[in-house]
Design a protein around this motif. Sequence first.
Motif, PDB file in Angstrom:
ATOM      1  N   THR A  23      23.817  37.807  46.767  1.00 43.68           N
ATOM      2  CA  THR A  23      24.657  37.557  45.727  1.00 43.68           C
ATOM      3  C   THR A  23      25.527  38.616  45.099  1.00 43.68           C
ATOM      4  O   THR A  23      24.416  39.268  44.137  1.00 43.68           O
ATOM      5  N   LYS A  24      25.838  38.945  44.468  1.00 41.00           N
ATOM      6  CA  LYS A  24      26.802  39.908  43.356  1.00 41.00           C
ATOM      7  C   LYS A  24      25.887  39.930  41.939  1.00 41.00           C
ATOM      8  O   LYS A  24      25.162  40.099  41.669  1.00 41.00           O
ATOM      9  N   GLU A  78      33.085  43.856  34.636  1.00 35.34           N
ATOM     10  CA  GLU A  78      33.479  43.827  35.823  1.00 35.34           C
ATOM     11  C   GLU A  78      34.423  42.175  36.067  1.00 35.34           C
ATOM     12  O   GLU A  78      35.254  42.852  36.939  1.00 35.34           O
ATOM     13  N   ASN A  79      34.735  41.754  34.903  1.00 38.75           N
ATOM     14  CA  ASN A  79      35.702  40.390  34.712  1.00 38.75           C
ATOM     15  C   ASN A  79      37.211  41.484  34.599  1.00 38.75           C
ATOM     16  O   ASN A  79      37.946  40.860  34.779  1.00 38.75           O
ATOM     17  N   SER A  96      37.680  44.684  36.537  1.00 37.23           N
ATOM     18  CA  SER A  96      38.575  44.059  37.790  1.00 37.23           C
ATOM     19  C   SER A  96      37.234  44.188  38.936  1.00 37.23           C
ATOM     20  O   SER A  96      36.153  45.196  38.062  1.00 37.23           O
ATOM     21  N   SER A  97      37.157  43.695  40.274  1.00 36.14           N
ATOM     22  CA  SER A  97      35.693  44.653  40.714  1.00 36.14           C
ATOM     23  C   SER A  97      35.370  46.201  40.821  1.00 36.14           C
ATOM     24  O   SER A  97      36.703  46.698  40.962  1.00 36.14           O
ATOM     25  N   ASP A 134      28.602  40.389  49.769  1.00 36.06           N
ATOM     26  CA  ASP A 134      29.596  40.015  48.969  1.00 36.06           C
ATOM     27  C   ASP A 134      29.894  40.993  47.952  1.00 36.06           C
ATOM     28  O   ASP A 134      29.260  39.746  46.797  1.00 36.06           O
ATOM     29  N   TYR A 135      30.407  41.225  47.598  1.00 34.53           N
ATOM     30  CA  TYR A 135      30.494  41.970  45.931  1.00 34.53           C
ATOM     31  C   TYR A 135      32.379  41.781  45.899  1.00 34.53           C
ATOM     32  O   TYR A 135      32.615  42.838  45.470  1.00 34.53           O
ATOM     33  N   ASP A 136      33.170  41.219  46.402  1.00 31.55           N
ATOM     34  CA  ASP A 136      34.005  40.759  46.212  1.00 31.55           C
ATOM     35  C   ASP A 136      34.839  42.527  46.489  1.00 31.55           C
ATOM     36  O   ASP A 136      35.585  42.554  45.029  1.00 31.55           O
ATOM     37  N   SER A 137      34.221  43.385  47.499  1.00 35.86           N
ATOM     38  CA  SER A 137      35.149  45.150  47.211  1.00 35.86           C
ATOM     39  C   SER A 137      36.678  44.848  47.780  1.00 35.86           C
ATOM     40  O   SER A 137      37.316  43.725  48.291  1.00 35.86           O
ATOM     41  N   GLY A 151      37.533  43.942  50.990  1.00 32.98           N
ATOM     42  CA  GLY A 151      36.735  43.003  51.568  1.00 32.98           C
ATOM     43  C   GLY A 151      35.478  42.494  52.728  1.00 32.98           C
ATOM     44  O   GLY A 151      34.758  41.708  52.949  1.00 32.98           O
TER      45      GLY A 151
END
Length: 475
Positions: A20-21, A52-53, A55-56, A89-92, A95
């Motif tokens: 996970t991220k 990070e909060n 923006s991804s 899954d890194y909220d890239s 997607g």
Amino acid sequence: MKITELLKRDIMLLDVEAQTKDDIIEEMANQLAKRNYLQDKQKFVKAIWDRENQSSTGVGDSVAIPPHAKTNAVATPAIAFARSKPGIDYDSLDGKPAHLFFMIAASEGANNDHLQTLSRLSTLLIDEDFRNQLMKASTEAEILTIIDEKEKIKLGQEESDNSNQSNQTSGPEILAVTGCPTGIAHTYMAADALKDKAKELGVSIKVETNGSGGVKNRLTDSEIANAKAIIVASDTKVEMDRFDGKQVLRRGVTDGIRKPDELINTALSGEAPIFKSNGSSASSGSSGGRTGFYKHLMNGVSNMLPFVVGGGVLIAISFFFGINSADPESSEFNQFAAALMNIGGDHAFGLMVAVLAGFIGMSIADRPGFAPAMIGGFMAATGGAGFLGGLIAGFLGGYVALGVKKLLAGMPQTFDGIKTILFYPVINIFVTGLIMYVLIEPMANIMAGLENWLGGLNWCQCIIIRTYTRWNDGS
């Protein structure tokens, strides 16, 4: 400085266990802490999550650059590398799962060499062949070799591009400005994506970067005047007034990375809106318009005006309740009128001279000139030197800051990080304040003499004198 001077074998993880991220950030931070690159791991992790909060930092194309924050939690600047073949899954932005992770650990006092090296890495990752080579590499040594070779090619291309740009006679067709909150990775990734796409489309472009090392490749007034359109791909403040009347396409920095073709085609199509300046930010450029004394003075005056207008109107409103309505000993006394006089006269007008001086100093020497000039202006206001003292303090603070900057220019680069936060403010404020301390009394005597001379004028002119006196007394 080479990328591989910051990217070391002992902070490379070729097959991470993270799924996970949160896990990948924790695992890479643990590796940095284990190898003593961090002074405070918890503080570092908090700093990277704060970034990070916003923006991804999963920029897409299988790459993530876990939050790159400059913090004193870092003991030694470094780049940690991790690879996940299954992907995480890194909220890239695209997607898709991220496979390649570069965690940038920049110390609070990181010098420009470090920051430029970190930024160069981010631009290399745009190349698909380069990413594929990193995915296939079987050892840490092989990864370092791949990065070294790619960096040499990149530096050669930059030198060639700079040479070609200097040989252009007509100037670039379109201009661009990129920037992100930390100014380390996304700023330069967007710049390179725009330049690469423009080259592919046969369009000449110049990109200004607003990075952590300052503004690079600054756009000139003549280039702005001749450009068809300007692209601003930034998530941070950019000087916009210089683009007044031009077609300007404003997007986030991630659009510069992910959609350079769309931005360039829209700019060339003539569909970008015309930008209208509201005068909220300082213009830039080295030519055109007023310069020197007049420019610095007007910068101070324009920033002082809201205090003059706002304070003056509130004082005028207080007079509606009676000319002495703000005086507690008067029969006309009104509490609301007294509040208006306190806000407008005591405080808005009280700051007026200091603000004038501060922004004159800032116009001369940028931010290093602001604090000494403003403090000098405040000394002038409280010491009775008034408007004259504020003008002298503004120019004095600005040129002292310029002089100190030149004086300290020869210091080792290791001190670059603390020059701006320690040496500049302490020396600038001390020198400006000491000179103003000596000058205030003679300037106050001059102001007093001027007021006495004006005191013999008729009643109409006395109204002007009263307003003038209030301005200069800061009351």
